[in-house]
Design a protein around this motif. Structure first.
Motif, PDB file in Angstrom:
ATOM      1  N   ILE A 178      -8.922  -7.441   2.272  1.00 36.19           N
ATOM      2  CA  ILE A 178      -9.752  -7.090   3.350  1.00 36.19           C
ATOM      3  C   ILE A 178      -9.813  -5.909   2.780  1.00 36.19           C
ATOM      4  CG2 ILE A 178      -9.121  -5.713   5.308  1.00 36.19           C
ATOM      5  CD1 ILE A 178      -6.171  -7.218   5.729  1.00 36.19           C
ATOM      6  N   GLU A 179     -11.588  -5.665   3.288  1.00 36.31           N
ATOM      7  CA  GLU A 179     -12.790  -5.317   2.692  1.00 36.31           C
ATOM      8  C   GLU A 179     -12.027  -3.310   3.370  1.00 36.31           C
ATOM      9  OE1 GLU A 179     -16.823  -3.659   2.815  1.00 36.31           O
ATOM     10  OE2 GLU A 179     -16.562  -5.503   4.050  1.00 36.31           O
ATOM     11  N   GLY A 180     -12.072  -2.418   2.046  1.00 37.70           N
ATOM     12  CA  GLY A 180     -11.195  -1.093   2.449  1.00 37.70           C
ATOM     13  C   GLY A 180      -9.750  -0.755   2.825  1.00 37.70           C
ATOM     14  N   LEU A 181      -8.795  -2.148   2.136  1.00 37.51           N
ATOM     15  CA  LEU A 181      -7.944  -1.523   2.497  1.00 37.51           C
ATOM     16  C   LEU A 181      -7.041  -0.176   1.880  1.00 37.51           C
ATOM     17  CD1 LEU A 181      -5.411  -2.784   4.355  1.00 37.51           C
ATOM     18  CD2 LEU A 181      -4.932  -4.354   2.315  1.00 37.51           C
ATOM     19  N   GLU A 182      -7.409  -0.274   0.244  1.00 37.96           N
ATOM     20  CA  GLU A 182      -7.414   0.559   0.029  1.00 37.96           C
ATOM     21  C   GLU A 182      -7.474   2.263   0.534  1.00 37.96           C
ATOM     22  OE1 GLU A 182     -11.592  -0.020  -1.615  1.00 37.96           O
ATOM     23  OE2 GLU A 182      -9.656  -1.423  -1.009  1.00 37.96           O
ATOM     24  N   LEU A 183      -8.568   2.271   1.227  1.00 35.86           N
ATOM     25  CA  LEU A 183      -9.244   3.394   1.788  1.00 35.86           C
ATOM     26  C   LEU A 183      -7.947   3.649   2.991  1.00 35.86           C
ATOM     27  CD1 LEU A 183     -12.773   2.806   2.235  1.00 35.86           C
ATOM     28  CD2 LEU A 183     -11.686   4.571   0.293  1.00 35.86           C
ATOM     29  N   LEU A 184      -7.790   3.479   3.584  1.00 38.46           N
ATOM     30  CA  LEU A 184      -6.376   2.939   4.389  1.00 38.46           C
ATOM     31  C   LEU A 184      -4.849   2.874   3.521  1.00 38.46           C
ATOM     32  CD1 LEU A 184      -5.676   3.254   7.221  1.00 38.46           C
ATOM     33  CD2 LEU A 184      -5.164   0.264   6.988  1.00 38.46           C
ATOM     34  N   ALA A 185      -4.716   2.909   2.825  1.00 40.43           N
ATOM     35  CA  ALA A 185      -3.431   2.607   2.023  1.00 40.43           C
ATOM     36  C   ALA A 185      -3.211   4.399   1.442  1.00 40.43           C
ATOM     37  CB  ALA A 185      -3.638   2.131   0.525  1.00 40.43           C
ATOM     38  N   LYS A 186      -4.627   4.845   0.922  1.00 39.76           N
ATOM     39  CA  LYS A 186      -5.070   5.919   0.639  1.00 39.76           C
ATOM     40  C   LYS A 186      -4.648   7.824   1.626  1.00 39.76           C
ATOM     41  CE  LYS A 186      -7.576   9.265  -2.044  1.00 39.76           C
ATOM     42  NZ  LYS A 186      -9.268   9.340  -2.787  1.00 39.76           N
ATOM     43  N   TRP A 187      -4.954   6.933   2.501  1.00 42.42           N
ATOM     44  CA  TRP A 187      -5.295   8.045   3.772  1.00 42.42           C
ATOM     45  C   TRP A 187      -4.198   8.204   4.362  1.00 42.42           C
ATOM     46  CZ3 TRP A 187      -3.867   6.750   8.881  1.00 42.42           C
ATOM     47  CH2 TRP A 187      -4.593   7.793  10.133  1.00 42.42           C
ATOM     48  N   LYS A 188      -3.028   6.544   4.352  1.00 40.16           N
ATOM     49  CA  LYS A 188      -1.386   6.682   4.857  1.00 40.16           C
ATOM     50  C   LYS A 188      -0.630   7.799   4.354  1.00 40.16           C
ATOM     51  CE  LYS A 188      -1.081   3.165   8.335  1.00 40.16           C
ATOM     52  NZ  LYS A 188      -0.330   1.981   8.584  1.00 40.16           N
ATOM     53  N   GLU A 189      -1.032   7.926   2.454  1.00 43.54           N
ATOM     54  CA  GLU A 189      -0.319   8.232   1.260  1.00 43.54           C
ATOM     55  C   GLU A 189      -0.775   9.936   1.612  1.00 43.54           C
ATOM     56  OE1 GLU A 189       2.336   9.066  -1.080  1.00 43.54           O
ATOM     57  OE2 GLU A 189       1.722   7.030  -0.453  1.00 43.54           O
ATOM     58  N   GLU A 190      -1.991  10.135   1.924  1.00 41.12           N
ATOM     59  CA  GLU A 190      -2.231  11.582   1.904  1.00 41.12           C
ATOM     60  C   GLU A 190      -1.620  12.554   3.349  1.00 41.12           C
ATOM     61  OE1 GLU A 190      -6.642  11.460   2.114  1.00 41.12           O
ATOM     62  OE2 GLU A 190      -6.874  11.646   0.318  1.00 41.12           O
ATOM     63  N   GLN A 191      -1.127  11.381   5.036  1.00 41.80           N
ATOM     64  CA  GLN A 191      -0.933  11.689   5.986  1.00 41.80           C
ATOM     65  C   GLN A 191       0.452  11.349   5.326  1.00 41.80           C
ATOM     66  OE1 GLN A 191      -2.431  12.263   9.094  1.00 41.80           O
ATOM     67  NE2 GLN A 191      -4.377  11.985   7.398  1.00 41.80           N
ATOM     68  N   LYS A 192       1.508  11.344   4.679  1.00 47.69           N
ATOM     69  CA  LYS A 192       3.017  11.060   4.269  1.00 47.69           C
ATOM     70  C   LYS A 192       2.728  12.376   3.741  1.00 47.69           C
ATOM     71  CE  LYS A 192       4.771   7.523   2.834  1.00 47.69           C
ATOM     72  NZ  LYS A 192       5.380   6.037   1.970  1.00 47.69           N
ATOM     73  N   MET A 193       1.659  12.272   2.499  1.00 44.88           N
ATOM     74  CA  MET A 193       2.258  14.555   1.722  1.00 44.88           C
ATOM     75  C   MET A 193       2.001  15.475   2.853  1.00 44.88           C
ATOM     76  SD  MET A 193       2.319  12.935  -1.467  1.00 44.88           S
ATOM     77  CE  MET A 193       1.697  14.009  -2.277  1.00 44.88           C
ATOM     78  N   ARG A 194       1.329  15.036   3.110  1.00 48.73           N
ATOM     79  CA  ARG A 194       0.611  15.880   4.803  1.00 48.73           C
ATOM     80  C   ARG A 194       2.228  16.892   5.357  1.00 48.73           C
ATOM     81  NH1 ARG A 194      -0.645  16.690   9.162  1.00 48.73           N
ATOM     82  NH2 ARG A 194      -1.129  14.890  10.066  1.00 48.73           N
ATOM     83  N   LYS A 195       2.235  16.244   6.153  1.00 52.57           N
ATOM     84  CA  LYS A 195       3.707  15.967   6.909  1.00 52.57           C
ATOM     85  C   LYS A 195       4.894  16.803   6.001  1.00 52.57           C
ATOM     86  CE  LYS A 195       2.276  12.054   9.981  1.00 52.57           C
ATOM     87  NZ  LYS A 195       3.106  10.891  10.941  1.00 52.57           N
ATOM     88  N   ARG A 196       5.073  15.812   4.688  1.00 56.67           N
ATOM     89  CA  ARG A 196       6.162  16.540   4.320  1.00 56.67           C
ATOM     90  C   ARG A 196       5.698  17.624   3.646  1.00 56.67           C
ATOM     91  NH1 ARG A 196       9.214  13.474   1.992  1.00 56.67           N
ATOM     92  NH2 ARG A 196       9.663  15.147   0.297  1.00 56.67           N
ATOM     93  N   ALA A 197       4.429  17.980   3.591  1.00 52.68           N
ATOM     94  CA  ALA A 197       4.076  19.773   3.329  1.00 52.68           C
ATOM     95  C   ALA A 197       4.812  20.204   4.580  1.00 52.68           C
ATOM     96  CB  ALA A 197       2.984  19.715   2.740  1.00 52.68           C
ATOM     97  N   GLU A 198       4.344  19.706   6.111  1.00 51.52           N
ATOM     98  CA  GLU A 198       4.368  20.472   7.003  1.00 51.52           C
ATOM     99  C   GLU A 198       6.371  21.381   7.012  1.00 51.52           C
ATOM    100  OE1 GLU A 198       3.266  18.453   9.795  1.00 51.52           O
ATOM    101  OE2 GLU A 198       0.781  19.168   9.488  1.00 51.52           O
TER     102      GLU A 198
END
Length: 742
Positions: free
Chosen positions: A491-511
């Motif tokens: 799927i085109e751009g799936l690595e972008l979605l995986a990277k975004w989900k990882e960033e969201q997970k890191m942000r929630k853990r930081a909060e």
């Protein structure tokens, strides 16, 4: 003033026009008059057939007017005028070469009118006009017939596709092209097919087959027309579709409002009806399903055989007399087909050898054709000698910078399609040109370096691989594909979605105040919550117990938790960053594959994926990412000589070029002038007059003395009245009252 005398022919013309109007109002009452005119036409027709060349002008004018009358009223008397179309066809077919131009045009327009009134069908009209189109020597008649044939086919396919007429016409055109391959008459078949393809009237495989036969003709004009159809027909169709979609939209409220206010008339009512029809047509276009417009290159039945035939006939054949420009067009078509359909023509690459030289005319076009004719299924052994030849002939320190940059860029384009064709020694030598002082050569060499950092980093020196390629080689995520191996679809751009989900997970853990690298901790936390207890409660209990003064059991191994570092430990610690990078790279691959294989994407995920793709494309368009992906270029788009020569245009422009660029769009002036002088010269050139102030300033001094003396003798009251009148005039627009009055 006396009454004007009317000539006899003018009376006949007026009488026929009036009779036509009366017949259309009441056909039964004027049937006798129509029969009389029909008999006159029949007699004039026989007289013309007896002597088509020696007829006088008066009889020709009468004959033409009678043809016009009968053509407009033929549908009202079908039994009487049954032989009328055949009579016109007989005259036009047998005597079109000697007919008077006005009479000839009248006969053609009358046949078209009969077709519009459904007196004759489309097959009758087309089979009458097309043989004359390809045989008449008159240029004006050819243009009229071409437009009539084109408009009839277009009108026939307006509401629904008329397959019967299309098949008949396509068969006629196919036979015209294949019957005599050396005849120039086939150029009309090429013109008709290209125009109908551009208007999206004919879009089937039979149309493409006609142009395929045109490419195999012996006449150079027919060959070039067929080749240009395959190379640019789809682009012409897209441009025509864009132009037709840019039509002005009709504002119905504005039209109705103007009709209500203005005077009621038949003209305004017709304008309203036309506006309503146009709006309905636009709505139908908007709601209609989008047609599947396949490219002409995809509709070819046998691309392998077609490519081999035109290559052997027009390029390999030593008896071929095509000009160099025509040969380049044929070569571009062959290589486009080879690259698009991944065909295999081994003799094509050995044919290129003699043309890969900077002294060759249109050398960049040959380089572009070679690059677009390469794909990953071509044997590397067939392309490697060509790359070596380009490197020897184009890329050297003694070559001009434009030649060197074009050679490097051509090598990059070839290797982007078949990376296995490059050997390690040559690659390392070419990469060294990135240190060149010329910007074009430097950028072309850097492009080759960045390409092999992605597709063959192990062939580069360690210092040239870069950080990402080094990490990818160590982690195993960067592997060079073997010959014939295809990349797995994803799927085109799936690595972008995986990277975004990882960033969201890191942000929630930081909060929450949790450590960032804690995927295992988070998993453990989830397992603890599922078991019914929370680790944070355990931490609270332990702190409470320490405050209460109770004993805390400490294990003996706790003293050994922090051993003193030794030399071996320090050495391992020095290698930790690379190991961390290796682990991080591995984690990224695992996360990406996990998202692709274990999770079902929700509608929200798909919407976010679409948004991330748009952002990435915008970043690429804005130039924020210097990484250029080869997939960005569409597979149907060919490679041009301008793209091969692009790096040479990056050089620093000379002083003369900068001066010429600065002078563009500015008025020509030999010497420096002020802005006011330039405006004055421009005004004089346009023939405009000067202002009143300028005229008063230039006035003769002796002419102004009288007014100056009278001003001195004026009283205060007179001066006040004059100034007061001046102010009032300035408010109302001056002496001529050009402004708004008080």
């Amino acid at each position: 003033m006396g009454k004007r005398k009317v000539a006899a022919l003018e009376k006949i013309e007026a009488d026929l026009a009036g009779l036509q109007y009366k017949i259309r109002k009441d056909s039964e009452a004027y049937e006798k008059e129509f029969i009389e005119n029909w008999q006159q036409f029949d007699a004039a027709h026989e007289q013309f057939l007896a002597a088509p060349v020696g007829a006088d002008s008066n009889s020709l004018i009468t004959f033409r007017e009678q043809i016009d009358l009968i053509a407009h009223c033929a549908e009202l008397y079908p039994q009487i005028t049954a032989s009328f179309p055949d009579a016109l066809k007989d005259v036009l077919t047998k005597h079109h070469a000697v007919l008077e131009p006005t009479l000839r045009e009248k006969i053609v327009s009358s046949l078209t009118l009969l077709r519009r009134k459904d007196v004759i069908d489309s097959n009758y009209l087309l089979t009458t006009l097309f043989p004359i189109l390809i045989s008449t020597p008159s240029k004006s008649l050819r243009m009229i017939l071409y437009q009539k044939i084109l408009s009839d086919i277009r009108n026939t396919n307006t509401k629904t596709t008329n397959h019967r007429v299309n098949r008949t016409m396509q068969t006629v055109l196919y036979n015209l092209v294949t019957s005599d391959r050396s005849s120039p008459k086939a150029i009309w078949a090429v013109k008709l097919v290209r125009e109908l393809w551009r208007r999206q009237i004919w879009t089937d495989a039979k149309t493409v087959d006609i142009m395929r036969q045109a490419c195999l003709a012996d006449n150079e004009k027919v060959i070039v027309g067929g080749v240009r159809f395959f190379l640019g027909g789809d682009k012409e169709r897209e441009e025509f579709e864009d132009d037709s979609s840019d039509e002005e939209t009709v504002d119905m409220k504005k039209v109705k409002h103007s009709i209500e206010i203005n005077k009621k008339s038949k003209k305004t009512k017709k304008a309203l009806d036309r506006a309503v029809d146009r709006v309905k047509k636009q709505e139908r276009k908007k709601n209609a399903p989008h047609p599947l417009n396949f490219s002409a290159l995809h509709l070819l039945q046998d691309p392998q055989g077609f490519s081999e035939n035109i290559f052997e006939k027009h390029l390999q054949n030593s008896k071929s007399k095509l000009a160099l420009e025509s040969k380049l067009l044929v070569l571009q078509l062959v290589t486009r087909l080879v690259g698009l359909h991944k065909l295999t023509i081994i003799s094509l690459y050995s044919w290129f050898i003699k043309y890969l030289s900077p002294r060759q005319q249109s050398a960049s076009s040959f380089l572009a054709s070679l690059a677009q004719g390469t794909h990953n299924l071509v044997p590397p052994d067939a392309i490697e000698p060509l790359i070596q030849r380009i490197a020897n002939e184009f890329v050297s320190e003694a070559s001009a910078s434009e030649v060197c940059s074009a050679g490097l860029n051509a090598i990059r384009e070839i290797c982007s399609r078949q990376p296995l064709a490059m050997n390690e020694t040559l690659l390392q030598d070419l990469v060294e040109y990135r240190k060149s002082k010329d910007k074009g050569v430097m950028m072309a060499a850097k492009g080759l370096l960045s390409l092999y950092r992605e597709k063959g980093a192990d062939m580069l020196r360690k210092k040239d691989r870069g950080k990402d390629a080094t990490i990818g080689l160590k982690s195993g995520g960067l592997k060079q594909l073997k010959f014939g191996e295809e990349q797995v679809g994803e799927i085109e751009g799936l690595e972008l979605l995986a990277k975004w989900k990882e960033e969201q997970k890191m942000r929630k853990r930081a909060e929450r105040g949790l450590p960032e690298e804690g995927e295992d901790v988070e998993k453990a936390k989830g397992e603890d919550e599922e078991d019914g207890w929370n680790s944070s409660d355990w931490e609270v209990a332990s702190t409470d117990s320490s405050d209460s003064g109770e004993w805390i059991r400490v294990s003996d191994s706790e003293d050994e938790a922090e051993p003193e570092p030794n030399a071996k430990r320090q050495k391992v610690g020095e290698e930790d960053p690379e190991e961390d990078d290796k682990e991080n790279a591995g984690d990224e691959v695992v996360d990406f594959m996990k998202l692709a294989t274990t999770q079902i994407l929700t509608p929200a995920d798909l919407a976010k994926l679409r948004e991330l793709r748009v952002e990435a494309n915008i970043d690429k368009a804005m130039g924020r990412k210097r990484k250029q992906e080869l997939e960005a270029r569409h597979v149907d788009e060919g490679l041009t000589a301008e793209q091969i020569e692009a790096p040479s245009k990056l050089r620093k422009s000379t002083k003369e070029e900068r001066i010429a660029l600065a002078r563009e769009g500015k008025p020509d002036r030999e010497e420096h002038k002020s802005t006011q002088a330039i405006r004055k010269a421009k005004k004089d050139a346009e023939g405009k007059s000067s202002t009143n102030k300028e005229k008063a300033r230039r006035k003769n001094f002796m002419m102004t003395l009288g007014k100056a003396k009278s001003k001195q003798k004026r009283s205060l009251v007179a001066t006040r009245n004059i100034l007061k009148n001046h102010i009032e005039r300035s408010k109302s627009g001056g002496r001529r009252r050009n402004g708004t009055s008080r």
